[in-house]
Write a protein that holds these residues in place. Structure first.
Motif, PDB file in Angstrom:
ATOM      1  N   ARG A 177       0.992  -1.287  -0.061  1.00  0.00           N
ATOM      2  CA  ARG A 177       0.055  -0.140  -0.217  1.00  0.00           C
ATOM      3  C   ARG A 177       0.958   1.301   0.065  1.00  0.00           C
ATOM      4  N   THR A 178       2.067   1.320   0.715  1.00  0.00           N
ATOM      5  CA  THR A 178       2.862   2.397   0.658  1.00  0.00           C
ATOM      6  C   THR A 178       3.412   2.792  -0.708  1.00  0.00           C
ATOM      7  N   LEU A 179       3.664   1.608  -1.359  1.00  0.00           N
ATOM      8  CA  LEU A 179       4.305   1.884  -2.714  1.00  0.00           C
ATOM      9  C   LEU A 179       3.232   1.969  -3.816  1.00  0.00           C
ATOM     10  N   ARG A 180       1.812   1.736  -3.348  1.00  0.00           N
ATOM     11  CA  ARG A 180       0.764   1.817  -4.033  1.00  0.00           C
ATOM     12  C   ARG A 180       0.728   0.787  -5.246  1.00  0.00           C
ATOM     13  N   ILE A 181       1.235  -0.594  -4.763  1.00  0.00           N
ATOM     14  CA  ILE A 181       1.376  -1.403  -5.662  1.00  0.00           C
ATOM     15  C   ILE A 181       0.034  -2.020  -5.898  1.00  0.00           C
ATOM     16  N   PRO A 182      -0.532  -2.406  -7.238  1.00  0.00           N
ATOM     17  CA  PRO A 182      -1.860  -2.944  -7.166  1.00  0.00           C
ATOM     18  C   PRO A 182      -2.148  -4.413  -6.383  1.00  0.00           C
ATOM     19  N   ASN A 183      -3.423  -4.307  -5.863  1.00  0.00           N
ATOM     20  CA  ASN A 183      -3.798  -5.577  -5.235  1.00  0.00           C
ATOM     21  C   ASN A 183      -4.400  -6.750  -6.033  1.00  0.00           C
ATOM     22  N   ASP A 184      -4.329  -6.548  -7.509  1.00  0.00           N
ATOM     23  CA  ASP A 184      -4.701  -7.760  -8.214  1.00  0.00           C
ATOM     24  C   ASP A 184      -3.418  -8.262  -9.035  1.00  0.00           C
ATOM     25  N   PRO A 185      -3.310  -9.729  -8.910  1.00  0.00           N
ATOM     26  CA  PRO A 185      -4.230 -10.578  -7.991  1.00  0.00           C
ATOM     27  C   PRO A 185      -4.158 -10.642  -6.764  1.00  0.00           C
ATOM     28  N   PHE A 186      -3.004 -10.247  -6.253  1.00  0.00           N
ATOM     29  CA  PHE A 186      -3.035  -9.767  -4.798  1.00  0.00           C
ATOM     30  C   PHE A 186      -1.690  -9.223  -4.614  1.00  0.00           C
ATOM     31  N   PRO A 187      -1.282  -8.441  -3.480  1.00  0.00           N
ATOM     32  CA  PRO A 187      -0.395  -7.427  -3.129  1.00  0.00           C
ATOM     33  C   PRO A 187       1.125  -8.203  -3.141  1.00  0.00           C
ATOM     34  N   GLY A 188       0.797  -9.443  -2.526  1.00  0.00           N
ATOM     35  CA  GLY A 188       2.041 -10.102  -2.344  1.00  0.00           C
ATOM     36  C   GLY A 188       2.658 -10.648  -3.423  1.00  0.00           C
ATOM     37  N   TYR A 189       1.985 -11.012  -4.422  1.00  0.00           N
ATOM     38  CA  TYR A 189       2.406 -11.540  -5.656  1.00  0.00           C
ATOM     39  C   TYR A 189       3.085 -10.330  -6.302  1.00  0.00           C
ATOM     40  N   ASN A 190       2.461  -9.259  -6.319  1.00  0.00           N
ATOM     41  CA  ASN A 190       3.266  -7.981  -6.996  1.00  0.00           C
ATOM     42  C   ASN A 190       4.364  -7.547  -6.404  1.00  0.00           C
ATOM     43  N   VAL A 191       4.467  -7.621  -5.251  1.00  0.00           N
ATOM     44  CA  VAL A 191       5.701  -7.322  -4.448  1.00  0.00           C
ATOM     45  C   VAL A 191       6.853  -8.281  -4.897  1.00  0.00           C
ATOM     46  N   GLU A 192       6.574  -9.544  -4.942  1.00  0.00           N
ATOM     47  CA  GLU A 192       7.461 -10.829  -5.294  1.00  0.00           C
ATOM     48  C   GLU A 192       8.155 -10.492  -6.908  1.00  0.00           C
ATOM     49  N   GLN A 193       7.248  -9.882  -7.403  1.00  0.00           N
ATOM     50  CA  GLN A 193       7.769  -9.672  -9.033  1.00  0.00           C
ATOM     51  C   GLN A 193       8.655  -8.518  -9.102  1.00  0.00           C
ATOM     52  N   LEU A 194       8.434  -7.262  -8.399  1.00  0.00           N
ATOM     53  CA  LEU A 194       9.139  -6.375  -8.204  1.00  0.00           C
ATOM     54  C   LEU A 194      10.775  -6.898  -7.503  1.00  0.00           C
ATOM     55  N   ALA A 195      10.431  -7.738  -6.585  1.00  0.00           N
ATOM     56  CA  ALA A 195      11.800  -8.008  -6.007  1.00  0.00           C
ATOM     57  C   ALA A 195      12.628  -9.063  -6.878  1.00  0.00           C
ATOM     58  N   LYS A 196      11.805  -9.592  -7.540  1.00  0.00           N
ATOM     59  CA  LYS A 196      13.081 -10.312  -8.620  1.00  0.00           C
ATOM     60  C   LYS A 196      13.816  -9.484  -9.617  1.00  0.00           C
ATOM     61  N   LYS A 197      13.496  -8.219  -9.536  1.00  0.00           N
ATOM     62  CA  LYS A 197      14.256  -7.054 -10.516  1.00  0.00           C
ATOM     63  C   LYS A 197      15.081  -6.278  -9.716  1.00  0.00           C
ATOM     64  N   GLY A 198      15.027  -6.759  -8.171  1.00  0.00           N
ATOM     65  CA  GLY A 198      16.129  -5.924  -7.127  1.00  0.00           C
ATOM     66  C   GLY A 198      17.084  -6.589  -7.161  1.00  0.00           C
ATOM     67  N   GLY A 199      18.203  -5.834  -6.320  1.00  0.00           N
ATOM     68  CA  GLY A 199      19.430  -6.533  -6.106  1.00  0.00           C
ATOM     69  C   GLY A 199      20.368  -5.956  -4.938  1.00  0.00           C
ATOM     70  N   VAL A 200      19.832  -4.776  -4.563  1.00  0.00           N
ATOM     71  CA  VAL A 200      20.516  -3.993  -3.399  1.00  0.00           C
ATOM     72  C   VAL A 200      19.795  -4.220  -2.483  1.00  0.00           C
ATOM     73  N   LEU A 201      20.618  -4.861  -1.268  1.00  0.00           N
ATOM     74  CA  LEU A 201      19.931  -4.952   0.039  1.00  0.00           C
ATOM     75  C   LEU A 201      20.275  -3.775   0.878  1.00  0.00           C
ATOM     76  N   LEU A 202      19.047  -3.253   1.186  1.00  0.00           N
ATOM     77  CA  LEU A 202      19.085  -1.884   1.942  1.00  0.00           C
ATOM     78  C   LEU A 202      19.170  -2.284   3.441  1.00  0.00           C
ATOM     79  N   ASP A 203      19.214  -1.326   4.417  1.00  0.00           N
ATOM     80  CA  ASP A 203      19.316  -1.778   5.898  1.00  0.00           C
ATOM     81  C   ASP A 203      18.158  -1.697   6.369  1.00  0.00           C
ATOM     82  N   LEU A 204      17.630  -2.926   6.946  1.00  0.00           N
ATOM     83  CA  LEU A 204      16.319  -3.042   7.901  1.00  0.00           C
ATOM     84  C   LEU A 204      16.567  -3.605   9.045  1.00  0.00           C
TER      85      LEU A 204
END
Length: 370
Positions: free
Chosen positions: A186-213
């Motif tokens: 929701r913070t990133l305004r990622i679509p909820n269709d089909p479900f937000p976790g899936y869309n987060v997963e697809q974006l994560a596949k394109k990332g590679g920099v591990l930030l500090d959490l």
């Protein structure tokens, strides 16, 4: 409440049929399955699901979700029976999700279950949502006696079976891991269709920099609210960078450009590493080499990969299902309910309420023997 009757375990010459009704969150799932006690053969006959999808940047409110379930209950139920080729008269029982979950959606489906029970004169069985996930995972994957990682939008638990109970070894101390991911979407305004976790997963596949959490493992338990807050701070920095660059400005010397892909990658890597750690600790405690991942978050390929590597290092294996069975569905409720009904359990009409905080370890698993 779900009560044990005085009847002996039920036996039949052929397969028994159950209708399962699930609506603990934003998915209305209704399905039919059969189970033959003589051969222990389970057959999925139908699995129909209808999802309430809210706009990007928003979650699903209980009242709106309950309205969705009431609106589509009759049509989804009719489709499930039609796909299964089963009539109401053939049903042994009607199984519904008693809890845990969101109060208004749970109640809307429970009302439907009671109506069908009275209309068709079929017994009711209230089912624990978490136990439904576990039993469906065991049937689909063939895992015999695994440590279970149950991860969804509302629950995060590490579970192992002992003495006819599913014992909780570790769990979230605040929000569930799926809720953490959904709220960050929701913070990133990622679509909820089909479900937000899936869309987060697809974006994560394109990332590679591990930030500090933060990394918040506390014994066998996890905490995700602080991680979400820290991720939201990084997202705010990203939005500020985007605004600056859009105005023609430049980043400070040495400042790293934050992207949505790297934020999603970082969040996944952090929270899934925590889950792997507590799961491995539970495996060592009970001496198991099997891990069964269930719940909606269990569909995530990266989580399955990380869990698989850990299990392989211990000489074991990981078991998981695809979205048909790990995402909330009616057949998992039908399965757990029918197994309980076969041992003599029923839920009286006057006790067919819902319990939002129905814990996994409260259920007597009478159909399993030690």
């Amino acid at each position: 409440m779900t009560v044990a009757s005085t009847k002996q375990p039920r036996h039949a010459a052929g397969p028994l049929y159950a209708l399962g009704l699930e609506g603990s969150a934003n998915k209305l799932g209704i399905g039919v399955l059969s189970h033959d006690p003589a051969t222990n053969q389970t057959t999925i006959l139908s699995n129909v699901r209808h999802t309430f999808v809210s706009p990007p940047g928003t979650g699903f409110l209980p009242k709106d979700t309950a309205k969705h379930h009431r609106t589509h209950f009759a049509s989804v139920c009719a489709a499930a029976l039609r796909d299964a080729g089963v009539s109401p008269a053939q049903l042994s029982c009607i199984c519904y999700t008693k809890g845990p979950g969101m109060g208004a959606p749970l109640t809307s489906v429970a009302v439907g279950a009671r109506a069908l029970s009275l209309l068709w004169e079929r017994p009711l069985v209230g089912v624990n949502h978490c136990v439904g996930h576990i039993e469906m995972g065991r049937v689909i994957t063939g895992a015999s006696n695994p440590v279970v990682l149950y991860v969804s939008g509302g629950n995060t638990q590490v579970i192992a079976y002992a003495s006819q109970r599913y014992r909780i070894f570790g769990e979230t101390l605040d929000i569930a891991v799926g809720n953490c991911i959904d709220r960050f979407a929701r913070t990133l305004r990622i679509p909820n269709d089909p479900f937000p976790g899936y869309n987060v997963e697809q974006l994560a596949k394109k990332g590679g920099v591990l930030l500090d959490l933060p990394y918040a493992v506390k014994g066998m338990d996890c905490s995700f609210s602080g991680i979400l807050a820290a991720a939201d701070v990084l997202a705010a920095q990203m939005f500020a960078q985007d605004k600056l660059l859009a105005a023609g400005g430049a980043l400070k010397e040495g400042e790293t450009r934050i992207t949505p892909e790297d934020l999603c990658f970082t969040l996944q890597e952090t929270v899934y590493a925590m889950l792997v750690e507590i799961t491995e600790r539970a495996m060592a405690h009970v001496g198991s080499r099997q891990v069964l991942v269930v719940g909606g978050v269990g569909c995530n390929e990266r989580l399955q990969e990380m869990m698989g590597r850990m299990a392989a290092d211990r000489g074991g294996s990981v078991y998981a299902t695809d979205e048909r069975f790990c995402i909330d569905n009616g057949i998992m409720i039908a399965l757990a309910g029918l197994l309980a009904w076969e041992t003599g359990f029923e839920t009286r009409l006057e006790d067919s309420t819902c319990t939002q905080r129905f814990r996994t370890d409260e259920v007597h698993i009478a159909w399993r023997e030690d």
